[in-house]
Enzyme design. Structure first.
Site, mmCIF file in Angstrom:
data_model
loop_
_atom_site.group_PDB
_atom_site.id
_atom_site.type_symbol
_atom_site.label_atom_id
_atom_site.label_comp_id
_atom_site.label_asym_id
_atom_site.label_seq_id
_atom_site.Cartn_x
_atom_site.Cartn_y
_atom_site.Cartn_z
ATOM 1 N N GLY A 60 44.174 37.886 44.544
ATOM 2 C CA GLY A 60 44.301 39.055 43.672
ATOM 3 C C GLY A 60 43.329 40.179 43.970
ATOM 4 N N GLU A 71 51.397 43.051 48.516
ATOM 5 C CA GLU A 71 51.407 44.198 47.602
ATOM 6 C C GLU A 71 50.155 45.000 47.902
ATOM 7 O OE1 GLU A 71 53.777 45.066 45.886
ATOM 8 O OE2 GLU A 71 54.962 43.260 45.561
ATOM 9 N N GLU A 101 57.668 41.843 44.035
ATOM 10 C CA GLU A 101 57.279 41.018 42.896
ATOM 11 C C GLU A 101 58.229 41.340 41.747
ATOM 12 O OE1 GLU A 101 52.788 41.636 42.749
ATOM 13 O OE2 GLU A 101 52.985 39.503 43.235
ATOM 14 N N CYS A 151 47.589 50.884 42.090
ATOM 15 C CA CYS A 151 48.105 51.036 43.451
ATOM 16 C C CYS A 151 49.269 52.005 43.547
ATOM 17 C CB CYS A 151 48.533 49.676 43.964
ATOM 18 S SG CYS A 151 49.604 48.844 42.795
ATOM 19 N N ASN A 166 42.058 45.187 39.872
ATOM 20 C CA ASN A 166 42.447 46.128 38.816
ATOM 21 C C ASN A 166 43.265 45.510 37.684
ATOM 22 O OD1 ASN A 166 44.520 45.771 40.611
ATOM 23 N ND2 ASN A 166 45.148 47.925 40.637
ATOM 24 N N LYS A 172 43.213 32.739 43.982
ATOM 25 C CA LYS A 172 41.837 33.233 44.103
ATOM 26 C C LYS A 172 41.784 34.663 43.587
ATOM 27 C CE LYS A 172 39.642 35.461 47.252
ATOM 28 N NZ LYS A 172 38.879 36.380 46.388
HETATM 29 N N1 LIG Z 1 50.698 47.097 45.608
HETATM 30 C C1 LIG Z 1 50.112 46.483 44.611
HETATM 31 O O1 LIG Z 1 50.761 45.741 43.903
HETATM 32 C C2 LIG Z 1 48.653 46.672 44.344
HETATM 33 C C3 LIG Z 1 47.791 46.993 45.350
HETATM 34 N N2 LIG Z 1 46.442 47.123 45.124
HETATM 35 C C4 LIG Z 1 45.577 47.525 46.201
HETATM 36 O O2 LIG Z 1 44.391 46.741 46.205
HETATM 37 C C5 LIG Z 1 43.286 47.509 46.671
HETATM 38 C C6 LIG Z 1 42.106 47.374 45.740
HETATM 39 O O3 LIG Z 1 41.787 46.053 45.543
HETATM 40 P P1 LIG Z 1 40.581 45.309 46.301
HETATM 41 O O4 LIG Z 1 40.278 44.102 45.497
HETATM 42 O O5 LIG Z 1 39.498 46.274 46.638
HETATM 43 O O6 LIG Z 1 41.296 44.915 47.673
HETATM 44 P P2 LIG Z 1 40.723 44.055 48.884
HETATM 45 O O7 LIG Z 1 41.748 44.204 49.927
HETATM 46 O O8 LIG Z 1 39.333 44.365 49.196
HETATM 47 O O9 LIG Z 1 40.715 42.554 48.326
HETATM 48 C C7 LIG Z 1 41.870 41.949 47.824
HETATM 49 C C8 LIG Z 1 41.677 40.448 47.773
HETATM 50 O O10 LIG Z 1 41.689 39.911 49.090
HETATM 51 C C9 LIG Z 1 40.584 39.058 49.301
HETATM 52 N N3 LIG Z 1 40.261 39.069 50.727
HETATM 53 C C10 LIG Z 1 39.476 39.941 51.408
HETATM 54 N N4 LIG Z 1 39.466 39.652 52.721
HETATM 55 C C11 LIG Z 1 40.256 38.568 52.890
HETATM 56 C C12 LIG Z 1 40.665 37.796 54.024
HETATM 57 N N5 LIG Z 1 40.244 38.076 55.250
HETATM 58 N N6 LIG Z 1 41.508 36.761 53.819
HETATM 59 C C13 LIG Z 1 41.970 36.479 52.585
HETATM 60 N N7 LIG Z 1 41.620 37.159 51.487
HETATM 61 C C14 LIG Z 1 40.774 38.201 51.626
HETATM 62 C C15 LIG Z 1 39.518 39.632 48.382
HETATM 63 O O11 LIG Z 1 38.511 38.683 48.124
HETATM 64 C C16 LIG Z 1 40.350 39.998 47.155
HETATM 65 O O12 LIG Z 1 40.575 38.876 46.351
HETATM 66 C C17 LIG Z 1 43.783 48.930 46.733
HETATM 67 O O13 LIG Z 1 44.027 49.327 48.060
HETATM 68 C C18 LIG Z 1 45.093 48.912 45.977
HETATM 69 O O14 LIG Z 1 45.991 49.872 46.322
HETATM 70 C C19 LIG Z 1 45.947 46.924 43.888
HETATM 71 C C20 LIG Z 1 46.760 46.607 42.838
HETATM 72 C C21 LIG Z 1 48.195 46.462 42.984
#
Ligand SMILES: NC(=O)C1=CN([C@@H]2O[C@H](COP(=O)(O)OP(=O)(O)OC[C@H]3O[C@@H](n4cnc5c(N)ncnc54)[C@H](O)[C@@H]3O)[C@@H](O)[C@H]2O)C=CC1
Length: 485
Positions: free
Chosen positions: A151, A251, A459, A285, A154, A177
């Site tokens: 996840g 997503e 989703e 997002c 947000n 996670k």
């Molecule tokens: N399209 C959608 O449904 C949505 C998209 N988002 C996007 O999420 C982003 C913001 O969220 P953040 O938490 O900063 O994103 P992030 O990409 O930094 O982290 C997302 C998740 O991935 C995990 N993660 C990081 N590196 C990983 C790896 N190498 N392998 C597996 N897991 C890993 C993190 O610990 C976290 O749980 C924004 O870009 C936003 O647009 C946010 C909400 C909804």
């Protein structure tokens, strides 16, 4: 004294809270004050192993239950979530800093909707009968097996449920996670599912940073990965999943266009732009952060936008009168402030906001820039904060080309009173989740997800079932088998 947000333990595995303080401590900071309100510990390899092995072991018996039996448990969990909505909303506010005014109506309630909806569908997941003359083929919709959910920060309750509910409805197990920034809410989802009767091991929650996510994604026992996160993380996770030939749902981020034509209702268009930029302090997002306004309506639109944005109430997010909360972390606040400075430097016209709010916590004022051009950094990159860019346009053809000129493709919106134009324009926009005279509605009944770099798969809705199940086909011969020799 322990803060009420402190969970009993860091992880929820095999139907119980589990602690292992050998993992890296993860502080939980309340964004409205900057104070540390809880601590959890990242999963150690032993915790990762427990989560995966118990989820793997529990899945087969779960898939053998009837869909109606599985659905009943999910629907019971939905009822518990609704009964506890207030308590869960307060926790969501501590986890994220989002105002209670929002969390009371958009988080546990949205999670409950997903549990109820997929609980209702679980009994209807059937195959097809395909006649082949005397013979026939039948198909069976089967679970994928062990699914991993990862996840973003947000919507911690909503994401845990949007992934968990369809996975469980289809007969899978899940290891979830949450983001290390918001580790609290998913534990409550796990607790409630088990209280509702979910057998142990089917929905495990473990904490950790990217390394823990990567350990889950690369494990050979895992059949599917569903990630909500940024595009760079999505590319890494998608590649790791591909190496193991696993199913994925991605997503990811966006920089979505919201197009307002001269003939639009100005109040509704301003309302749409506010919902598409300032809800959750802009940390959504699907936000329509590139607001293209046709020149004839521009000054009227900007004047009303500035007036209505001035009515945002910044303050204690636990006070229901507050309508605008802080950024989730100090780091996110600094990223957003950096983009605001870029906007000023590159020549955009600041209409309102434009700085950190003069109060404790990580608040950034709701900010509007006008006269933004396509090449400016604030018009190209996802900011994930309350920064709206207003761009001018003349013609329909021009705005469609400019709206599509981005690597992202999550959402798009059009405001106009000319319905043929609305459908014509939406038909040409490269985006997965679109809106006409509205913005950012996300009901569980509708598919949600992006095209281009914004993601893969959908989703919610019946579409999500396709992404958490697979089809087996069985050819049945009634007569003799003919063979060459
Ligand atoms: N399209 C959608 O449904 C949505 C998209 N988002 C996007 O999420 C982003 C913001 O969220 P953040 O938490 O900063 O994103 P992030 O990409 O930094 O982290 C997302 C998740 O991935 C995990 N993660 C990081 N590196 C990983 C790896 N190498 N392998 C597996 N897991 C890993 C993190 O610990 C976290 O749980 C924004 O870009 C936003 O647009 C946010 C909400 C909804």
């Amino acid at each position: 004294m322990t803060h009420p947000a402190q969970p009993k333990a860091s992880h929820f595995i095999n139907g119980a809270y589990v602690e292992d303080t050998a993992g890296t401590p993860i502080p939980v900071i309340y964004a409205a004050t900057g104070e540390q309100i809880a601590t959890v510990y990242a999963a150690t390899p032993a915790i990762v192993e427990q989560a995966l092995s118990t989820a793997k072991a529990a899945q087969k018996a779960w898939a053998k239950m009837t869909g109606t039996e599985r659905g009943r448990i999910l629907r019971r969990a939905a009822d518990i979530m609704r009964e506890r909505n207030h308590e869960l909303s307060v926790l969501e506010t501590y986890d994220t800093g989002k105002p209670l005014q929002e969390t009371l109506v958009a988080d546990a309630t949205s999670g409950a909707d997903a549990l109820e909806y997929f609980g209702g569908l679980a009994g209807s997941l059937t195959g097809e009968h395909i006649p082949m003359g005397e013979d026939w083929v039948y198909t069976v919709r089967e679970a994928l097996g062990l699914c991993v959910g990862i996840g973003a920060w947000n919507y911690p309750t909503q994401i845990a449920c949007w992934k968990g509910a369809p996975a469980l409805a289809c007969g899978n197990s899940m290891v979830f996670k949450p983001s290390e920034t918001t580790p609290l809410c998913a534990l409550k989802v796990a607790e409630i599912l088990h209280e509702a009767g979910l057998p142990a091991g089917l929905y495990n929650v473990i904490q950790g940073m990217g390394e823990v996510g990567a350990a889950l994604v690369t494990d050979p026992r895992v059949d599917k990965v569903s990630l909500t996160g940024s595009v760079p993380t999505g590319k890494k996770v998608y590649a790791a999943a591909a190496a193991g030939m696993k199913h994925v749902t991605m997503e990811l981020g966006g920089k979505s266009p919201l197009i307002i034509f001269d003939d639009a209702d100005v109040e509704n268009a301003v309302g749409g732009a506010i919902n598409g930029n300032f809800y959750s302090s802009g940390q959504v997002c699907s936000n329509g952060t590139r607001v293209f306004v046709q020149k004839g309506i521009k000054e009227k639109f900007l004047a009303r936008l500035a007036e209505r944005t001035g009515a945002a109430v910044l303050g204690d997010p636990q006070d229901e009168a507050t309508s605008f909360g802080p950024m989730v972390t100090e780091n996110q606040m600094n990223i957003v402030l950096g983009y605001i400075e870029k906007g000023k430097e590159e020549g955009a016209r600041l209409i309102c906001g434009g700085k950190r709010a003069d109060m404790p916590g990580f608040f950034v004022e709701p900010t509007v820039f006008a006269d933004v051009t396509d090449d400016m950094t604030i018009a190209r990159e996802e900011i994930f904060g309350p920064v709206m860019s207003v761009l001018d346009f003349d013609t329909e053809e021009e705005v469609i080309a400019r709206a599509n000129d981005t690597e992202f493709g999550l959402s798009a919106g059009v405001f106009t009173n000319d319905f043929s134009r609305a459908h014509r324009v939406i038909g040409q926009l490269e985006a997965g989740s679109c809106f006409i005279n509205s913005y950012n509605d996300a009901p569980v009944e509708a598919p949600f997800g992006g095209v281009k770099a914004s993601g893969v798969g959908r989703e919610n809705s019946k579409e999500a079932i396709k992404h958490f199940s697979q089809v087996k086909s069985v050819y049945v011969r009634m007569g003799d088998v003919e063979a060459a020799f």
